[in-house]
Design an enzyme around this catalytic site. Sequence first.
Site, short mmCIF file in Angstrom:
data_model
loop_
_atom_site.label_atom_id
_atom_site.label_comp_id
_atom_site.label_asym_id
_atom_site.label_seq_id
_atom_site.Cartn_x
_atom_site.Cartn_y
_atom_site.Cartn_z
N LYS A 184 0.80 -1.09 0.15
CA LYS A 184 0.02 -0.03 0.05
C LYS A 184 0.95 1.32 0.09
O LYS A 184 1.81 1.52 0.60
CB LYS A 184 -0.88 0.00 1.09
CG LYS A 184 -1.86 1.17 1.25
CD LYS A 184 -2.84 0.97 2.46
CE LYS A 184 -3.72 2.05 2.59
NZ LYS A 184 -4.64 2.14 3.71
N SER B 70 -9.57 2.00 3.26
CA SER B 70 -8.89 2.62 2.27
C SER B 70 -7.67 1.76 1.56
O SER B 70 -7.07 2.15 0.52
CB SER B 70 -8.12 3.70 2.95
OG SER B 70 -7.19 3.20 3.77
N SER C 235 -9.87 -0.48 7.31
CA SER C 235 -9.27 -0.25 6.10
C SER C 235 -8.63 -1.48 5.33
O SER C 235 -8.08 -1.66 4.31
CB SER C 235 -8.42 1.02 6.00
OG SER C 235 -9.01 2.19 6.14
#
Length: 484
Positions: free
Chosen positions: A79, A154, A178
């Site tokens: 990420k 996210s 997330s």
Amino acid sequence: MTDLNTLTITGARAALDAGELTSVELTEALLSRIERTDPSVKAFLTITADAAREQARAADAGRGDPASGPLHGIPLAIKDVICTEGVRTTCGSRILENFTPPYSATVIERLRASGAVMLGKLNCDEFAMGSSTEASAYQTTGNPWDLSRVPGGSSGGSAAAVAAGLALGTLGTDTGGSIRQPAALCGVSGLKPTYGRVSRYGLIAYGSSLDQIGPMAWTAADLALMLQVIAGQDPRDGTSAAAPVPDYSAALSGDLRGLRVGVPGEYFVEGMEPGVERATREAIDALRDQGAEIVEVSLPYTKYALPTYYIIAPAEASANLARFDGVRYGPREPGDSMWDQIELTRGHRFGVEVRRRIMLGTYALSAGYYDAYYKRAQQVRTLIKRDFERAFTQVDLLAAPTSPTVAFPIGQRTDDPLAMYLSDVCTLPINLAGVPGLVVPCGFSESLPVGLQLIGRPFDEATLLRAGDAYQRVTDWHTRRPQL
């Protein structure tokens, strides 16, 4: 052998160890898959193909080394809120569009020491603030099961990359759900470890008392291997715990007999889609069939988690994001004075959702409102934490839905912040309490994935992984792959 991009980490590791496959072959297969498929999925922000090939060659050359780790030669992706030395790290924001960190996060160092191969950096909501990955400044990632729908957020790029067969595993971060919510929406497995289990050094912070880095992959067994590598105390992170790291793979006994599983009624919220509730309850029944005892429990302060979170998290974001002013990081907007430059840079380079949360947090921390909002929210947070402590005197873990809905259409909630925030109503309490949460695929509703959420005692990820693995031994939801 099956298509290489559909392998689990444990499957790939067995093939690598047996000499049936090389890391170079596996890496090339995934890079080819990324080239063909990612233009439609849009999971990656940066692809590090040359570095991945070099790392794969080094992994093959070092195979058999007693010092090699459980992820030796396994291609993973990261990420884009986690610092990677020499590789652009944007946080999905224009304010960091050209930022290249001079160091790597501890989790990256540990992955590399284990011999993992890094394929690139993955899309996310800007500064990890969002539940759909639509708040990225660069692109909107599609859900591999239906590209017109969101992958969650996210860590939407991290979940979509696994589901689309673009990486065998990924790292995400979880501040309010997330990792777990996008794992559920994309039909993969994801783990938010206990706060302090994994070092946050090198993670670009959103909410410092809530953030935790964790793994995403197809199976609980895969997550056990990844957590084994990244967990453990780090002297560079004062919030990392000295708790010993067990052998997570050794805990995967397949046996749930004697395990007490609590089901909190408060998590089956009003407005939950019937298909989501049905799949979740059927998964809980499957745990019972395997020998677990199912117990009804109550977490009465759950109803206060959403407002509590949306005071504490924006307040911490307001403080953490003050450093991004165009002076030290990223591009700078021209202005007549230093203060003009800072104001214009932050105003133009932060996206709508980030600006909204900064304003909410600054207001909650301001003179005259601190006691009424932030202090009170922290007091309620303590009550939420005590709910979990009481529940864990009765049961070994909790089972609940992850998201009240399946993946929703792209654009449906972008103009309705409250509807977007409600996407995380089942995951927020876990972050406020600092306990671990695991999601495994448990079915489909309207042809879209549903995830079962398992919640554990602090630092007892081993029991969560044991339960998730046992469930996956008798179900096949984790073997389903989207047709792209």
